[in-house]
Design a protein around this motif. Structure first.
Motif, short mmCIF file in Angstrom:
data_model
loop_
_atom_site.label_atom_id
_atom_site.label_comp_id
_atom_site.label_asym_id
_atom_site.label_seq_id
_atom_site.Cartn_x
_atom_site.Cartn_y
_atom_site.Cartn_z
N GLU A 18 0.86 -1.18 0.00
CA GLU A 18 0.00 0.00 0.00
C GLU A 18 0.89 1.23 0.00
O GLU A 18 1.69 1.43 0.92
N VAL A 19 0.77 2.05 -1.03
CA VAL A 19 1.61 3.24 -1.17
C VAL A 19 1.00 4.39 -0.38
O VAL A 19 -0.20 4.64 -0.45
N SER A 20 1.84 5.11 0.36
CA SER A 20 1.35 6.25 1.14
C SER A 20 0.83 7.34 0.22
O SER A 20 1.24 7.43 -0.95
N PRO A 21 -0.08 8.18 0.70
CA PRO A 21 -0.67 9.21 -0.17
C PRO A 21 0.35 10.14 -0.83
O PRO A 21 0.12 10.60 -1.95
N ASP A 22 1.48 10.40 -0.17
CA ASP A 22 2.48 11.27 -0.78
C ASP A 22 3.49 10.51 -1.64
O ASP A 22 4.40 11.12 -2.22
N GLY A 23 3.33 9.18 -1.73
CA GLY A 23 4.19 8.37 -2.58
C GLY A 23 5.57 8.09 -2.02
O GLY A 23 6.41 7.54 -2.73
N SER A 24 5.82 8.42 -0.77
CA SER A 24 7.17 8.28 -0.22
C SER A 24 7.41 6.93 0.45
O SER A 24 8.57 6.53 0.62
N GLN A 25 6.34 6.20 0.86
CA GLN A 25 6.51 4.97 1.60
C GLN A 25 5.56 3.88 1.08
O GLN A 25 4.55 4.17 0.43
N ILE A 26 5.90 2.65 1.42
CA ILE A 26 5.05 1.49 1.12
C ILE A 26 4.85 0.69 2.40
O ILE A 26 5.83 0.31 3.06
N TRP A 61 -3.41 3.24 4.35
CA TRP A 61 -2.99 4.53 4.89
C TRP A 61 -4.16 5.48 5.07
O TRP A 61 -5.11 5.49 4.28
N SER A 62 -4.06 6.34 6.08
CA SER A 62 -4.99 7.45 6.23
C SER A 62 -4.68 8.51 5.17
O SER A 62 -3.60 8.51 4.58
N PRO A 63 -5.60 9.42 4.91
CA PRO A 63 -5.38 10.41 3.85
C PRO A 63 -4.13 11.26 4.03
O PRO A 63 -3.51 11.67 3.05
N ASP A 64 -3.74 11.55 5.27
CA ASP A 64 -2.57 12.38 5.49
C ASP A 64 -1.32 11.56 5.79
O ASP A 64 -0.26 12.13 6.08
N HIS A 97 -1.55 7.65 9.87
CA HIS A 97 -2.06 6.43 10.48
C HIS A 97 -2.17 5.30 9.47
O HIS A 97 -2.18 5.52 8.26
N LEU A 98 -2.27 4.10 9.99
CA LEU A 98 -2.54 2.91 9.19
C LEU A 98 -3.64 2.10 9.86
O LEU A 98 -3.78 2.11 11.10
N ILE A 99 -4.43 1.42 9.05
CA ILE A 99 -5.34 0.40 9.57
C ILE A 99 -4.90 -0.95 9.02
O ILE A 99 -4.22 -1.03 7.98
N PHE A 100 -5.26 -2.02 9.71
CA PHE A 100 -4.94 -3.36 9.27
C PHE A 100 -5.90 -4.34 9.94
O PHE A 100 -6.60 -3.98 10.91
N SER A 101 -5.96 -5.56 9.42
CA SER A 101 -6.82 -6.61 9.97
C SER A 101 -5.98 -7.64 10.69
O SER A 101 -4.83 -7.89 10.32
N ALA A 102 -6.55 -8.26 11.72
CA ALA A 102 -5.84 -9.30 12.46
C ALA A 102 -6.82 -10.37 12.91
O ALA A 102 -7.99 -10.10 13.18
N ALA A 122 -10.12 -0.62 3.62
CA ALA A 122 -9.42 0.41 2.84
C ALA A 122 -9.91 1.78 3.28
O ALA A 122 -11.11 2.04 3.35
N TRP A 123 -8.97 2.65 3.57
CA TRP A 123 -9.26 3.99 4.03
C TRP A 123 -9.56 4.90 2.85
O TRP A 123 -8.82 4.90 1.87
N LEU A 124 -10.64 5.67 2.94
CA LEU A 124 -10.93 6.67 1.91
C LEU A 124 -9.82 7.70 1.93
O LEU A 124 -9.60 8.39 2.93
#
Length: 304
Positions: A210-218, A255-258, A261-266, A298-300
């Motif tokens: 999952e790519v972060s909204p700013d494209g800097s992280q996965i 990822w959250s829009p900014d 934060h992250l969400i995940f399932s367990a 999936a976060w909007l």
């Protein structure tokens, strides 16, 4: 009177100083200080639901009355793509609909093939997705496909063998490259299938980038340390860090829009429906449950 003013000024100074320390010692909480929206699959029903929550713990859940999984939001937040099952679950197809449940469309129709994990291009004009099927030798074979958002011009990116494709903000694709020995690696590639760069190098299963909204992280899931945990790395594969440390599997980061934060399932029990969706800071701190009986969340990404 002067003593009172001094005390008041001292109090204001201390409050301002402490607030500044707190603000600079942790990442922004803007994703949870205002309402946020998450699409997920409700278990055990398998119906897609839309969760709207706040930092104060209030929430509403709206059912789409549509069975499916791997929810992906369109860039404008008005539609979702997902997979639905047909032919007694032997065929999986990509579908889209508006978030109010209207304008439902089935986009792929390949019989006895599993089309899944859709993602929208940054401009909303294309959808990339994974396709899995048994080849002539009886082995499951993974492919990456792309099509227009209305389902037209479906075509395979023939050079790629893998799953879980997702667009970067600059229009490249990050995916899980699957090898014949059942291991996989997170990789990045141009949209035409050229210039593949392998980002992870472990003898492990590594999925769902999952790519972060700013494209800097996965963010991604990997079993490199024994069971599936959530990891994060820079877009070039550097600075790989493990964020969760549980004795159960953790899946499907989003990822959250900014990007704070992250969400995940367990897994939280022995049954398939015993799963919980959690939220945490992007550095892995402050993990808390938000949705029971949910998966593939999936976060909007669109900030309302």
């Amino acid at each position: 009177m002067k003593t009172h003013n001094l005390k008041q000024a001292t109090t204001v100074f201390l409050f301002t100083f402490l607030y500044g320390c707190i603000a600079t010692s942790q990442r922004s909480d803007t994703a949870t200080s205002s309402p946020y929206t998450i699409g997920y699959t409700s278990l055990p029903s398998g119906i897609i639901e839309i969760y709207e929550g706040t930092a104060e713990g209030t929430s509403t859940i709206t059912s789409t009355q549509e069975n499916g999984g791997y929810v992906a939001w369109s860039p404008n937040g008005k539609k979702i793509a997902f997979y639905g099952k047909y032919d007694d679950k032997k065929t999986w197809s990509i579908r889209t609909m508006h978030i109010d449940g209207t304008n439902r469309k089935r986009l792929t129709h390949a019989k006895n093939k599993w089309d899944n994990a859709p993602d929208w291009s940054p401009d909303g004009k294309s959808i990339v997705f994974a396709r899995e099927y048994k080849n002539s030798e009886g082995f499951w074979y993974p492919e990456i496909w792309i099509m227009n958002a209305d389902g037209s011009e479906q075509r395979q990116i023939t050079s790629l063998r893998g799953s879980n494709p997702i667009f970067t903000p600059d229009g490249r694709i990050v995916f899980s490259w699957e090898f014949e020995d059942k291991t996989s690696a997170i990789s990045i590639v141009d949209i035409d299938g050229k210039n593949v760069i392998r980002l992870t190098h472990h003898s492990a299963q590594e999925w769902h980038p999952e790519v972060s909204p700013d494209g800097s992280q996965i963010a991604f899931m990997s079993d490199r340390d024994g069971n599936f945990e959530i990891y994060v790395m820079d877009i070039d594969g550097s600075n790989q860090k493990r964020l969760t440390n549980n004795n159960v599997d953790d899946w499907y980061p989003s990822w959250s829009p900014d990007g704070s934060h992250l969400i995940f399932s367990a897994a939280t029990g022995e049954k398939r429906e015993d799963r919980t969706i959690y939220m945490m800071h992007a550095n892995g701190s402050s993990i808390r449950p938000i949705i029971k009986g949910g998966a593939q969340a999936a976060w909007l990404k669109t900030v309302k």
